[in-house]
Design an enzyme around this catalytic site. Structure first.
Site, PDB file in Angstrom:
ATOM      1  N   ASP A   1     -10.256  -8.874   2.793  1.00 15.10           N
ATOM      2  CA  ASP A   1     -10.656 -10.118   2.130  1.00 15.10           C
ATOM      3  C   ASP A   1     -11.050 -11.081   3.247  1.00 15.10           C
ATOM      4  OD1 ASP A   1     -10.959 -12.399   0.640  1.00 15.10           O
ATOM      5  OD2 ASP A   1      -8.993 -12.337  -0.302  1.00 15.10           O
TER       6      ASP A   1
ATOM      7  N   ASP B   1       8.907   7.771  -6.491  1.00 12.62           N
ATOM      8  CA  ASP B   1      10.110   8.534  -6.118  1.00 12.62           C
ATOM      9  C   ASP B   1      10.303   8.639  -4.613  1.00 12.62           C
ATOM     10  OD1 ASP B   1       8.047  10.231  -5.447  1.00 12.62           O
ATOM     11  OD2 ASP B   1       8.945  12.024  -6.367  1.00 12.62           O
TER      12      ASP B   1
ATOM     13  N   ASP C   1      -3.777 -14.323  -2.625  1.00 13.92           N
ATOM     14  CA  ASP C   1      -4.383 -15.273  -3.557  1.00 13.92           C
ATOM     15  C   ASP C   1      -5.502 -14.594  -4.335  1.00 13.92           C
ATOM     16  OD1 ASP C   1      -6.590 -15.099  -1.799  1.00 13.92           O
ATOM     17  OD2 ASP C   1      -5.922 -16.835  -0.650  1.00 13.92           O
TER      18      ASP C   1
ATOM     19  N   SER D   1       8.470   9.930  -2.465  1.00 13.45           N
ATOM     20  CA  SER D   1       8.013  11.208  -1.894  1.00 13.45           C
ATOM     21  C   SER D   1       7.069  10.984  -0.720  1.00 13.45           C
ATOM     22  CB  SER D   1       7.325  12.067  -2.966  1.00 13.45           C
ATOM     23  OG  SER D   1       6.256  11.365  -3.580  1.00 13.45           O
TER      24      SER D   1
ATOM     25  N   PRO E   1      -6.438   7.198  -6.276  1.00  8.25           N
ATOM     26  CA  PRO E   1      -7.736   6.515  -6.275  1.00  8.25           C
ATOM     27  C   PRO E   1      -8.154   6.230  -4.838  1.00  8.25           C
ATOM     28  CG  PRO E   1      -6.266   5.542  -7.891  1.00  8.25           C
ATOM     29  CD  PRO E   1      -5.425   6.464  -7.054  1.00  8.25           C
TER      30      PRO E   1
ATOM     31  N   ARG F   1       0.832  -1.208   0.000  1.00 10.85           N
ATOM     32  CA  ARG F   1       0.000   0.000   0.000  1.00 10.85           C
ATOM     33  C   ARG F   1       0.867   1.259   0.000  1.00 10.85           C
ATOM     34  NH1 ARG F   1      -3.396   2.557   4.591  1.00 10.85           N
ATOM     35  NH2 ARG F   1      -4.870   3.848   3.433  1.00 10.85           N
TER      36      ARG F   1
ATOM     37  N   HIS G   1       0.670   4.065  -2.905  1.00 12.65           N
ATOM     38  CA  HIS G   1       0.367   5.470  -2.602  1.00 12.65           C
ATOM     39  C   HIS G   1       1.505   6.387  -3.038  1.00 12.65           C
ATOM     40  CE1 HIS G   1      -3.276   5.445   0.233  1.00 12.65           C
ATOM     41  NE2 HIS G   1      -3.216   4.251  -0.329  1.00 12.65           N
TER      42      HIS G   1
ATOM     43  N   ASN H   1      -3.620   9.183   3.559  1.00 15.01           N
ATOM     44  CA  ASN H   1      -2.339   8.570   3.880  1.00 15.01           C
ATOM     45  C   ASN H   1      -2.082   8.422   5.379  1.00 15.01           C
ATOM     46  OD1 ASN H   1      -1.648   8.283   1.200  1.00 15.01           O
ATOM     47  ND2 ASN H   1      -0.406  10.138   1.107  1.00 15.01           N
TER      48      ASN H   1
ATOM     49  N   HIS I   1      -6.060  -5.996  -2.570  1.00 16.49           N
ATOM     50  CA  HIS I   1      -6.985  -6.006  -1.436  1.00 16.49           C
ATOM     51  C   HIS I   1      -7.227  -7.413  -0.904  1.00 16.49           C
ATOM     52  CE1 HIS I   1      -8.854  -1.926  -2.868  1.00 16.49           C
ATOM     53  NE2 HIS I   1      -7.625  -1.802  -2.399  1.00 16.49           N
ATOM     54  N   THR I   2      -6.555  -8.394  -1.482  1.00 18.63           N
ATOM     55  CA  THR I   2      -6.664  -9.749  -0.973  1.00 18.63           C
ATOM     56  C   THR I   2      -5.906  -9.911   0.334  1.00 18.63           C
ATOM     57  OG1 THR I   2      -6.477 -12.094  -1.543  1.00 18.63           O
ATOM     58  CG2 THR I   2      -4.650 -10.681  -2.193  1.00 18.63           C
TER      59      THR I   2
END
Length: 325
Positions: A245, A77, A253, A79, A166, A65, A69, A97, A196-197
């Protein structure tokens, strides 16, 4: 003695020249550090990451994640790792964040790498490699290819987050637009959503779907009703966390795709959004088995990892991932 000294000097010059050549191009490549003064950088990072993942089943989700992000703002980079300086808040201070984790892990990996190879390995590469390595640990093999040669950026602005990243409540049009903006297509959108699993989410990220979907105290009708009721019981406090999940949050998976399309158990609105477009639905169907998911996820991670990277003479190699040199 003189001959030995000359030979030593030539070896040093060769190494330096190799580093210059390696850093001269504006593209990432496999084993970038092999021709530098830190030829074993990738193995070192993997060993450190695996030693940490051994006692932390959530590490893969947190680093994945963090990498995601990072790449969706100013490119990959590092950041997102920068602390705030002065009055302008850095990316990590932005609302989406605030729940990010893994910063201390990256700090420790960087410290150990710097001790062996000062000034050679970028924080951006450490983040990309460690995210892959943490997810790969249970499989004892590398799950996707990571090209290296990134440099670290000097700009990190919280004000840029909301318009580029997003979010859990994004609809399919917004998701497609944000991904296209970064050179990613619907295949990448669906495959990367498969992250997201693994991992957990705060109830505040999806509570609207449970308690006030249209502003009338209602529930999102696209969410499995039984699943929604169980989530309500878990989300008496918006700071509570739940599995993204269910029953499979520590296993990397294809279960995410199976429960999404067959049971309507996508936790976020952005998950359910994948079922609102014919093209994305077709990809979801294709990724319902592990082999297909692993292949496509790997391809998309490689593409994401190359978003707007700084290479060659652009950027810098930070000594400390939290501050500019």
């Amino acid at each position: 003695m003189r001959t030995q000294l000359v030979l030593s000097c030539l070896v040093f010059v060769c190494i330096v020249l190799c580093e210059v050549v390696a850093g001269a191009g504006n593209v990432l490549r496999n084993n970038f550090y092999k021709s530098t003064r830190c030829p074993n950088a990738e193995q070192l990072i993997r060993d450190i990451t695996w030693s940490k993942a051994k006692n932390d089943v959530t590490l893969g989700a947190r680093l994945l994640r963090l990498h995601y992000h990072d790449c969706f703002l100013r490119g990959c980079d590092a950041s997102v790792l920068l602390d705030t300086e002065g009055t302008e808040q850095s990316e990590k201070e932005a609302g989406p964040n605030l729940s990010l984790g893994g910063f201390n892990v990256i700090d420790d990996i960087k410290r150990q790498v710097e001790a062996k190879c000062p000034g050679i390995v970028s924080c951006a590469d450490i983040l990309a490699l460690s995210a892959r390595d943490a997810v790969s640990f249970p499989f004892k093999t590398l799950m996707w290819e990571v090209e290296t040669g990134r440099k670290d950026g000097n700009v990190s602005l919280a004000s840029e987050v909301s318009s580029n990243l997003p979010l859990p409540d994004s609809n399919i049009s917004t998701l497609q637009q944000l991904f296209a903006k970064k050179g990613l297509n619907v295949d990448d959108l669906v495959a990367l959503s498969g992250a997201h699993t693994i991992g957990f989410a705060h109830c505040g990220a999806f509570s609207k779907r449970l308690f006030n979907f249209t502003g009338k105290g209602d529930m999102d009708p696209s969410l499995n009703a039984t699943y929604a009721e169980s989530l309500k019981k878990s989300c008496t406090n918006l700071a509570n966390i739940v599995e993204m999940d269910p029953m499979s949050s520590t296993s990397f998976d294809s279960n995410y795709f199976n429960i999404l399309i067959n049971q309507n158990k996508g936790l976020f609105q952005s998950d359910a959004a994948l079922l609102k477009d014919t093209n994305s639905v077709n990809v979801v169907k294709k990724l319902q088995n592990d082999k297909a998911f692993f292949v496509e996820f790997g391809k998309s991670m490689k593409k994401m990892g190359a978003i707007e990277v700084l290479t060659g003479n652009a950027g810098q190699i930070r000594k400390n991932c939290r501050v500019k040199n």
